[in-house]
Design a protein around this motif. Structure first.
Motif, PDB file in Angstrom:
ATOM      1  N   THR A  15       0.822  -1.216   0.000  1.00 33.92           N
ATOM      2  CA  THR A  15       0.000   0.000   0.000  1.00 33.92           C
ATOM      3  C   THR A  15       0.852   1.261   0.000  1.00 33.92           C
ATOM      4  N   LEU A  18       1.511   1.928  -3.554  1.00 34.77           N
ATOM      5  CA  LEU A  18       0.239   2.303  -4.161  1.00 34.77           C
ATOM      6  C   LEU A  18      -0.125   3.744  -3.809  1.00 34.77           C
ATOM      7  N   ARG A  19       0.113   4.127  -2.554  1.00 34.31           N
ATOM      8  CA  ARG A  19      -0.156   5.515  -2.140  1.00 34.31           C
ATOM      9  C   ARG A  19       0.695   6.498  -2.930  1.00 34.31           C
ATOM     10  N   TRP A  22      -0.583   6.510  -6.980  1.00 34.23           N
ATOM     11  CA  TRP A  22      -2.014   6.428  -7.250  1.00 34.23           C
ATOM     12  C   TRP A  22      -2.369   7.055  -8.587  1.00 34.23           C
ATOM     13  N   ALA A 184      -6.585   4.740  -3.475  1.00 34.16           N
ATOM     14  CA  ALA A 184      -5.191   4.960  -3.049  1.00 34.16           C
ATOM     15  C   ALA A 184      -4.926   6.436  -2.806  1.00 34.16           C
ATOM     16  N   HIS A 188      -3.477   8.176   0.467  1.00 31.76           N
ATOM     17  CA  HIS A 188      -2.352   9.100   0.380  1.00 31.76           C
ATOM     18  C   HIS A 188      -2.601  10.372   1.178  1.00 31.76           C
TER      19      HIS A 188
END
Length: 190
Positions: A15, A18-19, A22, A184, A188
């Motif tokens: 993650t 991914l953050r 995005w 995402a 974030h």
């Protein structure tokens, strides 16, 4: 055996990346949606092109299988390899030479798969009672309906269905990535 905590946190793997990325996930998803729309609008072309591509790949496999057969011709499986090579080459050639007929045949198989799969799901859901069985009945009914619709329009549906399915798959794949990118983004901003 992994603990419940390990199973729960498994979905959090990656993650952080991914953050950070995005936007690229979002843009890639949007690109797939656009390509899916183009693909659905050019479904007959995409259907024939996919048949030619698959036929070409089968011919490459046939050539490689033949090379393998002759490289190990003293092996007991030589004739099996050689026969597989000839079959791959013949099937690939037929697919390239007759992409329309190939698409029609595959579309008929898809229709039969949808019809029998739909019937199977409906029967199973009615025989074995479980929570949310209605979703399985709905899935089966939709498969059955799609199969019958494709079969009723066959052989003409054979020139469109495969390309249409590929385009629809691209659209939904893209939409899921767009939603993932938006989710995402929220991760974030936390």
């Amino acid at each position: 055996m992994p603990s419940d905590r390990e199973f729960i946190s498994l979905h959090l793997v990656g993650t952080g990346d991914l953050r950070k990325r995005w936007r690229s996930v979002l843009w890639f998803g949007a690109l797939l949606v656009v390509l899916g729309v183009i693909a659905t609008s050019a479904a007959p072309f995409l259907t024939l092109a996919s048949m030619v591509l698959i036929g070409g790949l089968l011919m490459v496999v046939g050539i490689l299988q033949g090379i393998h057969a002759f490289a190990y011709r003293r092996w007991g499986g030589f004739f099996v390899d050689l026969l597989a090579s000839v079959l791959y080459l013949a099937l690939g050639f037929l697919m390239i030479a007759n992409p329309g007929a190939t698409a029609e045949a595959l579309t008929l198989l898809i229709a039969l798969f949808l019809i029998f799969g739909g019937i199977f799901r409906i029967v199973i859901a009615s025989m074995i009672r479980f929570h949310n069985a209605a979703w399985l009945v709905l899935h089966g009914a939709i498969n059955l309906l799609l199969g019958i619709l494709i079969w009723q329009q066959w052989p003409m549906s054979g020139h469109v269905i495969i390309g249409l399915f590929l385009g629809i798959d691209l659209i939904f794949n893209g939409l899921s990535l767009v939603m993932l990118g938006l989710a995402a983004k929220k991760l974030h901003s936390d």
